[in-house]
Design a protein around this motif. Structure first.
Motif: not given
Lengths: 545, 565
Positions: A151, A155, A158, A188, A192-193, A195-196, A199, A203, B446, B448, B453-454, B457-458, B460-461, B493
């Protein structure tokens, strides 16, 4: 370790002090803004020098800072100056910092370039805003390198965009609007890609690893994830499965390849560089591009070694194309800065090839290239900036016979160009030589055709050609008839200012230093690479043999 | 759960924030009318002071007074709502016989925080906004102008009251009454600038489309009543779980979706939104984009998750595919349309459409959960993450989207704000506003470490968590093994990458372009607006850097909803 040497001194201080300075500057009247410019500039210089002193002390390690481990012998997955604070506990997000031999050279490089950039662009207009932005840029960049939490990494990743966006926008060339927008949107989109992908990895990890969030049961902690991936990848198994690992590898790599940049994602770079002010270019080429390579080592290569091996050919091909294409395009440039920008693309190709060889030597070459290019390319852009500043043009033919009229600039240019084309005893040569050896090794081991060597070898010649050719057209050729340039309107041809001279001399000195004694940096890079291969890659990729 | 009859013991205390609004409503109507009028008792010469009408005093004829009153009462309601979170929420139901009418819990209170917070900021920002004559102006038009102030804030208060009812309602009919109360107030608010062509047009369009949507929703409601004989959430949920697959409730559900779809401005029911936002004053547009939208999402959540509970069907919910498709269409449409709009308010309206798309994607993800008996715990977990993300998103939206509208409202007071060019040179004219606007834009995109952004992110999460719920990590895992809602996150995204174009453009205009002719000077002062903008700015940054607290709060609210099924 009892003192957190990173969070506040290296990341928090530059960010906070730059915001405070900017707020103060916004508060005072425009007339006073002009007046406090020199003071602000001096303040940023002093702060950045303090950071440089600290990182240099860190280099010498436990002589100065207690409890430091030797950089070169840090084992894989352990970090110096590691510190962790809770941030968003429920999601497993921490403020987690630390440095190993992968990140430390980059951090040192950033702190080295900050004062150099400030000095080299000493007379930049609107100083009261410009210099705090440079400092903020430095803090954000260091944040990327020291972050040990996904995270936090994202941050800062970016956050670097915003000061750079403003640097290009406010101090850039005639087409800065387009360039800054393109720069922002390209990077950017890629991130974001990424970022996915991150994430998804988040999980897919099993619940309740170390540092897991109280609510989600997952963690963003990079060392924890790496360690888990390492065990999950062992014995022929693929962490997260064959299909998904490939997809996630590609998603993460998109983020890093655009930043690097590699062909075909490189088109933002020449635009951004040509329009960026000198200081912006210096930091952009010197450190920001390396974020891409750094990210590759830190995440996809460590998490998904199987996929990296699977895509090895494509990485090599991308690196090869970047190397050759960047060099060929350089030949056709008439704009000095654009040529240097494309040469950056070409050199980033070297890094990518080094990574793709999946050889310790190749990786060490890539690491050293990141470092060496980080010292040389700011010098190139400083030369370009001085050229533009004094001759009001960036065209290669605008000034001829520079050696006679501006000996300092001519010498700096010649030195920079030589360093960049890989003259022995200068830093760039070491990295290129290592890359060649590694590639040769790789080709021999895999039984590939020797033709793969043709491209890189050819590039050496092209690089020499475009650099020498541009030198011939600016420094030497000319005679009385073609100069001084028309843009000077008959005024005497100036040489560079004292501040610029200092910056050039220091960069040149370090280029020589790391060319003659590369082991100063190479030892720790080598140590990191060997540790990475021995602990992570070899057991995994050879099936635990 | 405590149960209280209307006006029974503890009733007023349980609904304290709402009663504050009611008191505020009466105060607003009464105080500005106080004067020195006397009432003569018929047939006598005795005059009793009557106070209504006559010559008004200096203080109560001040045109600023209604705005300040409204701000104070909204803030009071906000504080009372916030206080109820301290020391644990006292969950209470207002019942009438066996029927549960209202329910006070973390979920409803959280949404009330959003509503009251947004309305308090909007009313503070409007104090200097409506053309107000000097308080010494005793002419008819002066009086008229002063009365208009009262009208405006009375409408804001009734809309706030309506939203509160929506948040509390446990009965679909009551929910609709609250929705209509809020809607009718906003119809008038949108048309409040009736002297301008845009204002009238906006109000007309918004009213017509809105009332059609409401009518369709109401028809769906009546069909549901016809089918089950009750509009209680609990009874509807039971009926739905037993035989929700009949065609009648499904048709009704579709119609309800139209009603709420309009409120959240989801495509294809969003056409009135850009016109409405552009014609309304900026603070009102801000309310539409935040509080009113939160109300729509609230309705969607209640109807989709409680009434047509996904649990009713094994495997995915019936509305899953419809909502997923709508969400992708909405976000893409919103972003593409925003790319082409040159009016910043229209652009923000389309960006609000895009945000509606993101939120619908999240709701769709909940629909993808599997509610078989041995799976309920897992699904509850995942649903909790998604609902938390939604609540977080709606909360921080108040900070930066409303903030952006408030910046525009300052421009409006110098007759600007209708073209992007009127933002030109804002960085030079007013650095504070430019920085604030830039941060709001970055947060919307979005970037950060801002709260936008958060929240993204949430969301997406949440979606990714749902997509990965049934995935067991093995060597053969491939992308196809993930649930397809993962692609909703991908669409999201990609869309947020597109959106950077138009958010950045605002920054470029502010920092790059020269001010327009006649706009070189500094902007009007407007203390309350600036204060509101500062509040938005601070929270935008704070909820990004220190998101933990708000996430915990949103989670407790989500727990109240998710725990209820």
């Amino acid at each position: 370790m009892t003192t957190d040497w990173i969070s506040l001194p290296l990341v928090g201080m530059p960010l906070i002090s730059s915001i405070v300075l900017l707020a103060y500057v916004a508060y005072v009247s425009p007339a006073a803004r002009e007046k406090i410019g020199p003071t602000v500039r001096m303040a940023t210089l002093v702060l950045s020098l303090l950071m440089l002193v600290l990182t240099t002390a860190m280099f010498f390690g436990d002589n100065y800072i207690e409890g430091t481990l030797d950089w070169a012998s840090l084992s894989f997955g352990s970090f110096n100056y590691e510190f962790q604070y809770d941030w968003i506990e429920s999601l497993g997000i921490h403020w987690s910092v630390g440095m190993d031999a992968l990140s430390f050279p980059m951090v040192w490089l950033t702190t080295f370039l900050l004062p150099i950039t400030i000095v080299a662009t000493w007379h930049e207009k609107n100083a009261a805003v410009y210099f705090p932005l440079v400092l903020m840029m430095g803090g954000a960049l260091i944040g990327v390198f020291v972050a040990l939490d996904l995270f936090m990494f994202y941050v800062f990743w970016e956050l670097t965009l915003i000061p750079m966006f403003f640097l290009i926008l406010k101090w850039g060339g005639y087409d800065r609007k387009y360039a800054s927008q393109k720069f922002f949107i390209y990077t950017f989109t890629a991130s974001v890609i990424m970022l996915l992908g991150l994430v998804t990895v988040y999980f897919l990890q099993p619940e309740n690893l170390a540092h897991a969030g109280t609510w989600t049961g997952r963690t963003f902690d990079i060392p924890t994830l790496t360690a888990h991936a390492q065990s999950a990848n062992a014995g022929g198994e693929w962490f997260l499965g064959v299909g998904l690992q490939k997809v996630l590898f590609v998603m993460l790599m998109i983020g890093f390849l655009v930043k690097l940049p590699s062909v075909p994602f490189h088109t933002w770079l020449p635009d951004a560089h040509v329009q960026a002010p000198t200081g912006g270019s210096m930091l952009l080429a010197g450190v920001m591009l390396k974020m891409g390579a750094y990210g590759m080592f830190r995440l996809p290569l460590a998490l998904f070694p199987h996929a990296a091996e699977h895509f090895q050919f494509w990485l090599l091909a991308l690196g090869m194309v970047s190397l050759v294409w960047g060099a060929v395009v350089c030949l056709g440039q008439t704009n000095l800065k654009k040529m240097v920008a494309y040469s950056s693309v070409s050199h980033m190709g070297v890094i990518l090839i080094g990574i793709a060889t999946m050889q310790p030597l190749g990786w060490a070459a890539a690491l050293f290239m990141m470092f060496a290019h980080g010292i040389i390319s700011p010098m190139l852009f400083a030369v370009c900036g001085a050229f533009k500043h004094h001759y009001h043009s960036m065209e290669i033919g605008a000034m001829r016979g520079m050696a006679k009229h501006s000996p300092w600039l001519a010498t700096s240019m010649m030195f920079g160009w030589m360093a960049s084309l890989g003259l022995p005893l200068l830093a760039g040569f070491v990295a290129e030589l290592m890359m060649f050896l590694a590639l040769w090794h790789f080709i021999a081991a895999e039984g590939w055709s020797v033709l793969w060597m043709v491209g890189p070898a050819f590039v050496l010649a092209i690089t020499a050609a475009y650099y020498l050719w541009s030198m011939q057209r600016t420094i030497f050729e000319g005679g009385e008839a073609t100069q001084p340039p028309a843009s000077l309107n008959g005024q005497p041809v100036p040489d560079i200012t004292d501040a610029e001279k200092w910056a050039m001399v220091i960069m040149a000195a370090f280029t020589i230093l790391f060319g003659v004694m590369p082991w100063i940096a190479l030892d720790m890079m080598n140590g990191w690479t060997v540790a990475f291969f021995e602990t992570l890659l070899i057991p995994i990729l050879t099936g635990g043999a | 759960m405590e149960k209280i009859e209307p006006f029974g013991e503890g009733f007023v205390l349980a609904l304290a924030p709402e009663f504050v609004l009611v008191i505020g409503l009466f105060t607003l109507m009464i105080v500005p009318n106080l004067g020195d009028a006397k009432f003569r008792i018929p047939m006598t010469q005795v005059r009793i002071p009557w106070f209504f009408g006559g010559k008004r005093g200096k203080l109560d004829s001040d045109p600023r007074l209604p705005g300040l009153f409204a701000t104070v009462f909204f803030s009071l309601a906000f504080l009372l709502t916030a206080v109820s979170f301290v020391n644990g929420m006292n969950r209470t139901q207002i019942v009438s016989g066996d029927n549960v009418m209202l329910q006070v819990d973390e979920f409803s209170r959280m949404f009330e925080l959003i509503f009251f917070g947004a309305l308090a900021l909007a009313s503070a920002a409007s104090v200097n906004r409506i053309p107000a004559t000097s308080r010494n102006d005793r002419s008819a038009s002066g009086l008229y102008n002063n009365r208009r102030q009262v009208d405006f804030y009375v409408l804001l208060m009734t809309s706030g009251l309506g939203m509160a009812v929506v948040a509390l309602a446990q009965d679909l009919f009551l929910l609709f009454i609250g929705l209509e109360l809020a809607s009718f107030s906003t119809y008038v608010l949108v048309a409040f600038m009736k002297e301008t062509k845009e204002g009238t047009e906006a109000g007309m369009k918004y009213f017509i489309v809105g009332s059609v949507a409401s009518g369709v929703g109401l028809y769906g409601l009546s069909l549901l009543y016809l089918w089950s004989g009750s509009l209680q959430f609990s009874e509807l949920a039971t009926a739905f779980a037993e035989n929700g697959m009949e065609s009648l409730p499904l048709i009704a559900l579709g119609m309800l979706l139209v009603g709420f779809g309009f409120k959240v401005s989801a495509a294809p029911f969003h056409f009135a939104a850009p016109d409405a936002y552009a014609g309304a004053t900026a603070p009102v547009a801000g309310v539409l984009a935040t509080a009113s939208k939160a109300m729509g999402v609230l309705g969607l959540l209640r109807v989709l998750l409680i009434v047509a509970s996904p649990e009713a069907t094994d495997g995915a919910a019936v509305w899953l595919v419809a909502l997923a498709v709508l969400s992708v269409v909405t976000m893409t449409w919103g972003n593409l349309a925003a790319l082409g709009s040159t009016n910043p308010k229209r652009m923000l309206a389309y960006s609000s459409v895009a945000h509606a798309g993101y939120m619908m994607a999240a709701i769709a993800a909940i629909g993808a959960l599997n509610w078989e008996t041995d799976h309920v715990d897992l699904s509850n977990d995942a649903a909790l993450v998604v609902v938390t993300a939604l609540i977080f998103h709606l909360t921080v939206l108040v900070c930066f989207k409303l903030g952006a509208f408030l910046v525009l409202s300052l421009l409006e007071s110098e007759k600007g704000g209708h073209t992007l060019e009127s933002l030109g040179g804002l960085a030079k004219r007013d650095p504070f506003l430019a920085v604030a606007m830039f941060i709001f834009m970055m947060s919307l995109a979005g970037v950060p470490p801002l709260s936008g952004f958060v929240s993204k992110l949430l969301v997406i999460m949440g979606i990714v968590k749902v997509a990965l719920l049934d995935v067991t990590v093995s060597n053969d895992l491939a992308l196809a093994d993930l649930h397809w809602v993962w692609y909703l996150a991908l669409a999201m995204v990609i869309n947020s990458a597109i959106s950077v174009f138009y958010y950045l453009r605002v920054g470029l205009v502010m920092y790059f372009h020269e001010p327009e002719e006649g706009r070189e000077g500094p902007l009007p002062a407007g203390g309350p607006v600036r204060l509101a903008i500062l509040a938005c700015l601070v929270t935008t940054v704070f909820f990004g850097v220190g998101a933990g607290q708000l996430i915990a709060l949103a989670e407790s609210a989500a727990n109240a909803l998710v725990g209820a099924w």
